[in-house]
Design a protein around this motif. Sequence first.
Motif, short mmCIF file in Angstrom:
data_model
loop_
_atom_site.label_atom_id
_atom_site.label_comp_id
_atom_site.label_asym_id
_atom_site.label_seq_id
_atom_site.Cartn_x
_atom_site.Cartn_y
_atom_site.Cartn_z
N ARG A 1 0.84 -1.19 0.00
CA ARG A 1 0.00 0.00 0.00
C ARG A 1 0.88 1.24 0.00
NH1 ARG A 1 -4.42 -1.26 4.52
NH2 ARG A 1 -3.13 0.30 5.53
N GLN A 2 0.48 2.22 -0.81
CA GLN A 2 1.24 3.45 -0.88
C GLN A 2 0.33 4.61 -1.30
OE1 GLN A 2 4.27 2.88 -3.81
NE2 GLN A 2 2.86 2.58 -5.48
N ASP A 3 0.71 5.80 -0.89
CA ASP A 3 0.03 7.00 -1.33
C ASP A 3 0.56 7.37 -2.71
OD1 ASP A 3 -1.34 7.29 1.08
OD2 ASP A 3 0.14 8.66 1.93
N LEU A 4 -0.32 7.70 -3.63
CA LEU A 4 0.07 8.21 -4.94
C LEU A 4 -0.43 9.63 -5.04
CD1 LEU A 4 -0.65 5.28 -7.44
CD2 LEU A 4 1.56 6.25 -6.82
N LEU A 5 0.48 10.58 -5.10
CA LEU A 5 0.14 12.00 -5.14
C LEU A 5 0.67 12.60 -6.43
CD1 LEU A 5 1.28 12.71 -1.49
CD2 LEU A 5 -1.04 12.20 -2.27
N TYR A 6 -0.14 13.42 -7.07
CA TYR A 6 0.23 14.03 -8.35
C TYR A 6 0.06 15.54 -8.28
CZ TYR A 6 -0.29 9.29 -10.18
OH TYR A 6 -0.18 7.94 -10.40
N ARG A 7 0.82 16.20 -9.14
CA ARG A 7 0.73 17.66 -9.25
C ARG A 7 1.20 18.07 -10.65
NH1 ARG A 7 -0.65 21.00 -5.97
NH2 ARG A 7 -0.14 23.18 -5.99
N PHE A 8 0.44 18.95 -11.28
CA PHE A 8 0.82 19.47 -12.60
C PHE A 8 1.44 20.85 -12.47
CE2 PHE A 8 -2.10 16.36 -14.46
CZ PHE A 8 -1.37 15.97 -15.57
N GLU A 9 2.38 21.13 -13.36
CA GLU A 9 2.97 22.45 -13.53
C GLU A 9 3.06 22.71 -15.02
OE1 GLU A 9 6.79 22.76 -11.71
OE2 GLU A 9 6.09 22.01 -9.78
N VAL A 10 3.04 23.97 -15.38
CA VAL A 10 3.24 24.32 -16.78
C VAL A 10 4.74 24.52 -16.97
CG1 VAL A 10 2.76 26.00 -18.59
CG2 VAL A 10 0.98 25.39 -16.94
N GLY A 11 5.29 23.77 -17.94
CA GLY A 11 6.72 23.85 -18.21
C GLY A 11 6.99 24.85 -19.32
N ASN A 12 7.93 24.52 -20.17
CA ASN A 12 8.24 25.34 -21.34
C ASN A 12 7.02 25.39 -22.25
OD1 ASN A 12 10.84 25.67 -20.38
ND2 ASN A 12 11.61 23.90 -21.52
N ALA A 13 7.07 26.24 -23.26
CA ALA A 13 5.94 26.38 -24.18
C ALA A 13 5.51 25.01 -24.70
CB ALA A 13 6.32 27.29 -25.33
N GLY A 14 4.26 24.69 -24.48
CA GLY A 14 3.70 23.44 -25.00
C GLY A 14 3.93 22.23 -24.13
N ASP A 15 4.40 22.40 -22.91
CA ASP A 15 4.66 21.26 -22.03
C ASP A 15 3.90 21.38 -20.71
OD1 ASP A 15 6.43 19.95 -23.71
OD2 ASP A 15 8.21 20.84 -22.80
N LEU A 16 3.38 20.28 -20.27
CA LEU A 16 2.89 20.14 -18.90
C LEU A 16 3.83 19.17 -18.20
CD1 LEU A 16 -0.98 19.79 -19.27
CD2 LEU A 16 0.27 21.67 -18.21
N ILE A 17 4.14 19.44 -16.97
CA ILE A 17 5.00 18.55 -16.20
C ILE A 17 4.16 17.92 -15.10
CG2 ILE A 17 7.03 18.38 -14.72
CD1 ILE A 17 8.08 20.87 -16.27
N LEU A 18 4.12 16.60 -15.09
CA LEU A 18 3.37 15.86 -14.08
C LEU A 18 4.36 15.30 -13.06
CD1 LEU A 18 0.78 14.55 -12.98
CD2 LEU A 18 1.23 12.63 -14.52
N ARG A 19 4.18 15.71 -11.83
CA ARG A 19 5.02 15.20 -10.73
C ARG A 19 4.24 14.11 -10.03
NH1 ARG A 19 6.10 15.97 -5.16
NH2 ARG A 19 8.33 16.11 -4.72
N GLU A 20 4.83 12.93 -9.95
CA GLU A 20 4.22 11.79 -9.26
C GLU A 20 5.07 11.48 -8.03
OE1 GLU A 20 2.78 7.77 -11.01
OE2 GLU A 20 4.84 7.47 -10.31
#
Length: 168
Positions: A74-93
């Motif tokens: 069992r584990q917690d899965l936490l995510y967060r989005f940030e806007v990166g360079n033009a045309g990129d989304l960065i997903l932090r897991e």
Amino acid sequence: MAVFLGAALSAAVPVLAAADDKGALQGAEQAAYLEELKRLYLTGNERQALLTHTNALLETYALRAGYQVGQAQRQDLLYRFEVGNAGDLILREESRGQQGTAISVRNQRVSVFGIDPFIRYECPTGGIRCVLLNPVDGSQLLSIVRDHQGAGELAKALSFLIRNVQKG
């Protein structure tokens, strides 16, 4: 039989007209959705409102260890989005072990140019999670707790965010 068929066809015509009206209202509905998010998060910036809303939904519907009764690891899965360079989304897991001691972080860059912004999701009936699919290749993008309504709202917010980032 002819009377029945005629009644069925005449009943179908208003339904088709209503479907056309709904398509016309869709732009107004989208604008109202975005305005509501900007009002909710006290910002005039559409992208910031979408990003904040998406991350709030990710926190609300996070797949936590407490939901994983009977699972071996069992584990917690936490995510967060940030806007990166033009045309990129960065997903932090971030995944955390049950005791909170083993932490693993992974960043994934999602290039949004040239993709269909519509996010699909799956909520298997026998599982404990819903999976949102990567619009680039259909692979698993992220997992949240099994909640159809939450997955739908998250997919909607993320789709709008992708469209916004695609605009530049």
